[in-house]
Write a protein that holds these residues in place. Structure first.
Motif, PDB file in Angstrom:
ATOM      1  N   CYS A  84       0.849  -1.195   0.000  1.00 34.09           N
ATOM      2  CA  CYS A  84       0.000   0.000   0.000  1.00 34.09           C
ATOM      3  C   CYS A  84       0.879   1.237   0.000  1.00 34.09           C
ATOM      4  N   ARG A  85       0.401   2.295  -0.637  1.00 31.60           N
ATOM      5  CA  ARG A  85       1.192   3.517  -0.781  1.00 31.60           C
ATOM      6  C   ARG A  85       1.356   4.234   0.561  1.00 31.60           C
ATOM      7  N   PRO A  86       2.594   4.502   0.985  1.00 34.38           N
ATOM      8  CA  PRO A  86       2.793   5.290   2.203  1.00 34.38           C
ATOM      9  C   PRO A  86       2.508   6.772   1.942  1.00 34.38           C
ATOM     10  N   PRO A  87       2.029   7.490   2.978  1.00 34.98           N
ATOM     11  CA  PRO A  87       1.733   8.918   2.800  1.00 34.98           C
ATOM     12  C   PRO A  87       2.980   9.691   2.389  1.00 34.98           C
ATOM     13  N   GLU A  88       2.811  10.647   1.502  1.00 36.90           N
ATOM     14  CA  GLU A  88       3.902  11.490   0.976  1.00 36.90           C
ATOM     15  C   GLU A  88       5.113  10.684   0.506  1.00 36.90           C
ATOM     16  N   ASN A  89       4.846   9.492   0.057  1.00 40.74           N
ATOM     17  CA  ASN A  89       5.922   8.626  -0.445  1.00 40.74           C
ATOM     18  C   ASN A  89       7.050   8.406   0.561  1.00 40.74           C
ATOM     19  N   ARG A  90       6.745   8.486   1.845  1.00 40.86           N
ATOM     20  CA  ARG A  90       7.785   8.200   2.840  1.00 40.86           C
ATOM     21  C   ARG A  90       8.144   6.719   2.771  1.00 40.86           C
ATOM     22  N   ASP A  91       9.312   6.392   3.366  1.00 36.50           N
ATOM     23  CA  ASP A  91       9.682   4.982   3.438  1.00 36.50           C
ATOM     24  C   ASP A  91       8.693   4.253   4.337  1.00 36.50           C
ATOM     25  N   PRO A  92       8.423   2.986   4.058  1.00 34.14           N
ATOM     26  CA  PRO A  92       7.591   2.214   4.989  1.00 34.14           C
ATOM     27  C   PRO A  92       8.330   2.055   6.322  1.00 34.14           C
ATOM     28  N   THR A  93       7.580   2.029   7.412  1.00 37.89           N
ATOM     29  CA  THR A  93       8.204   1.829   8.724  1.00 37.89           C
ATOM     30  C   THR A  93       8.560   0.349   8.891  1.00 37.89           C
ATOM     31  N   GLY A  94       9.367   0.072   9.907  1.00 36.57           N
ATOM     32  CA  GLY A  94       9.720  -1.327  10.203  1.00 36.57           C
ATOM     33  C   GLY A  94       8.477  -2.154  10.478  1.00 36.57           C
ATOM     34  N   GLU A  95       7.532  -1.540  11.171  1.00 36.96           N
ATOM     35  CA  GLU A  95       6.298  -2.267  11.507  1.00 36.96           C
ATOM     36  C   GLU A  95       5.489  -2.576  10.239  1.00 36.96           C
ATOM     37  N   GLU A  96       5.423  -1.598   9.337  1.00 36.66           N
ATOM     38  CA  GLU A  96       4.688  -1.817   8.082  1.00 36.66           C
ATOM     39  C   GLU A  96       5.358  -2.918   7.247  1.00 36.66           C
ATOM     40  N   LEU A  97       6.694  -2.892   7.223  1.00 34.90           N
ATOM     41  CA  LEU A  97       7.418  -3.936   6.482  1.00 34.90           C
ATOM     42  C   LEU A  97       7.109  -5.310   7.079  1.00 34.90           C
ATOM     43  N   GLU A  98       7.105  -5.380   8.397  1.00 31.47           N
ATOM     44  CA  GLU A  98       6.815  -6.664   9.054  1.00 31.47           C
ATOM     45  C   GLU A  98       5.367  -7.101   8.811  1.00 31.47           C
ATOM     46  N   ASN A  99       4.433  -6.141   8.883  1.00 35.41           N
ATOM     47  CA  ASN A  99       3.020  -6.470   8.647  1.00 35.41           C
ATOM     48  C   ASN A  99       2.809  -7.104   7.274  1.00 35.41           C
ATOM     49  N   CYS A 100       3.583  -6.646   6.288  1.00 42.46           N
ATOM     50  CA  CYS A 100       3.381  -7.084   4.907  1.00 42.46           C
ATOM     51  C   CYS A 100       4.260  -8.283   4.548  1.00 42.46           C
ATOM     52  N   ARG A 101       5.158  -8.652   5.429  1.00 43.78           N
ATOM     53  CA  ARG A 101       6.160  -9.678   5.109  1.00 43.78           C
ATOM     54  C   ARG A 101       5.535 -11.034   4.780  1.00 43.78           C
ATOM     55  N   GLU A 102       4.455 -11.336   5.485  1.00 42.39           N
ATOM     56  CA  GLU A 102       3.777 -12.620   5.261  1.00 42.39           C
ATOM     57  C   GLU A 102       3.348 -12.766   3.784  1.00 42.39           C
ATOM     58  N   TYR A 103       2.880 -11.672   3.212  1.00 41.59           N
ATOM     59  CA  TYR A 103       2.431 -11.716   1.809  1.00 41.59           C
ATOM     60  C   TYR A 103       3.615 -11.901   0.862  1.00 41.59           C
ATOM     61  N   LEU A 104       4.708 -11.197   1.165  1.00 41.61           N
ATOM     62  CA  LEU A 104       5.894 -11.308   0.311  1.00 41.61           C
ATOM     63  C   LEU A 104       6.469 -12.721   0.394  1.00 41.61           C
ATOM     64  N   ASP A 105       6.548 -13.253   1.611  1.00 44.02           N
ATOM     65  CA  ASP A 105       7.063 -14.619   1.772  1.00 44.02           C
ATOM     66  C   ASP A 105       6.202 -15.619   1.000  1.00 44.02           C
ATOM     67  N   ALA A 106       4.878 -15.452   1.101  1.00 41.44           N
ATOM     68  CA  ALA A 106       3.967 -16.377   0.400  1.00 41.44           C
ATOM     69  C   ALA A 106       4.171 -16.267  -1.116  1.00 41.44           C
ATOM     70  N   GLU A 107       4.397 -15.045  -1.586  1.00 35.13           N
ATOM     71  CA  GLU A 107       4.595 -14.825  -3.028  1.00 35.13           C
ATOM     72  C   GLU A 107       5.910 -15.465  -3.487  1.00 35.13           C
ATOM     73  N   VAL A 108       6.974 -15.256  -2.709  1.00 36.81           N
ATOM     74  CA  VAL A 108       8.273 -15.832  -3.080  1.00 36.81           C
ATOM     75  C   VAL A 108       8.185 -17.356  -3.089  1.00 36.81           C
ATOM     76  N   GLU A 109       7.527 -17.891  -2.076  1.00 36.20           N
ATOM     77  CA  GLU A 109       7.407 -19.348  -1.977  1.00 36.20           C
ATOM     78  C   GLU A 109       6.645 -19.919  -3.174  1.00 36.20           C
ATOM     79  N   ARG A 110       5.569 -19.252  -3.523  1.00 33.69           N
ATOM     80  CA  ARG A 110       4.717 -19.725  -4.619  1.00 33.69           C
ATOM     81  C   ARG A 110       5.408 -19.580  -5.979  1.00 33.69           C
ATOM     82  N   VAL A 111       6.053 -18.442  -6.210  1.00 32.36           N
ATOM     83  CA  VAL A 111       6.698 -18.189  -7.512  1.00 32.36           C
ATOM     84  C   VAL A 111       7.983 -19.023  -7.632  1.00 32.36           C
TER      85      VAL A 111
END
Ligand code: URA
Length: 197
Positions: A84-111
């Motif tokens: 999801c787009r962060p406000p004012e194009n700021r970097d994602p926070t550590g917490e946001e990166l962790e929240n989304c990690r499950e999806y990235l891991d699932a994508e890497v595993e599947r692909v």
């Protein structure tokens, strides 16, 4: 809680600031069996509007450099650490990166790609789990635990960096040469030789 249907995240409310800012969730694109997976940081405005990663100027740089190596955008998978787009194009926070990690891991595993290419500092540091001097380390490969296996991660500068600094264009091009070699593609311009690359 978030939900993922196939490779698409269809519902997620884990990051309140991003839920407020986004127009939509931007899932990865490209074949579910791609040999090459590019991972960026997070959607920007264009990506948020169009619902696809790397469709703005950075995306044009990526597409053009792929094509110069005989690779079409449609043949590779492209995704982001945060969907999801962060406000004012700021970097994602550590917490946001962790929240989304499950999806990235699932994508890497599947692909299950041959190589994962990190586009810029944020994805490089997120996946290698250490500080990364991207310009210096671009083109280097490290094997890490990712998506349920040991996988080769190739560090690359962000395509946007090439727009401001010509020397970064060479760095970017050299890293893509390495990616193409690792995925078994001859760098013969013009035609895709990739099959299901
Ligand atoms: N930059 C990124 O890191 N990701 C995108 O999708 C677009 C630009």
């Amino acid at each position: 809680m978030g939900t993922m249907e196939g490779l698409e995240v269809t519902e997620c409310e884990r990051c309140p600031a991003l839920v407020d800012c986004r127009s939509r969730i931007v899932s990865g694109v490209g074949p579910a069996d791609a040999d090459l997976l590019f991972v960026g940081e997070a959607p920007g405005q264009n990506e948020d509007e169009q619902g696809e990663p790397f469709v703005g100027r950075s995306g044009s740089v990526l597409d053009e450099q792929l094509r110069e190596r005989g690779v079409e955008r449609a043949d590779v998978r492209i995704t982001n650490c945060v969907r999801c787009r962060p406000p004012e194009n700021r970097d994602p926070t550590g917490e946001e990166l962790e929240n989304c990690r499950e999806y990235l891991d699932a994508e890497v595993e599947r692909v299950d790609p041959d190589v994962v290419v990190t586009l810029g500092k944020v994805p490089s540091e997120h996946l290698l789990d250490r500080d990364v001097a991207v310009t210096k380390e671009a083109g280097s490969v490290e094997t890490v635990d990712l998506g349920g296996e040991r996988r080769d991660v190739l560090v690359c500068v962000h395509p946007a960096a090439t727009l401001y600094d010509r020397s970064q264009a060479d760095t970017f091009a050299n890293a893509l040469d390495t990616a193409a070699t690792m995925a078994g593609v001859e760098s013969d311009a013009g035609q895709s030789q990739l099959g299901d690359f």
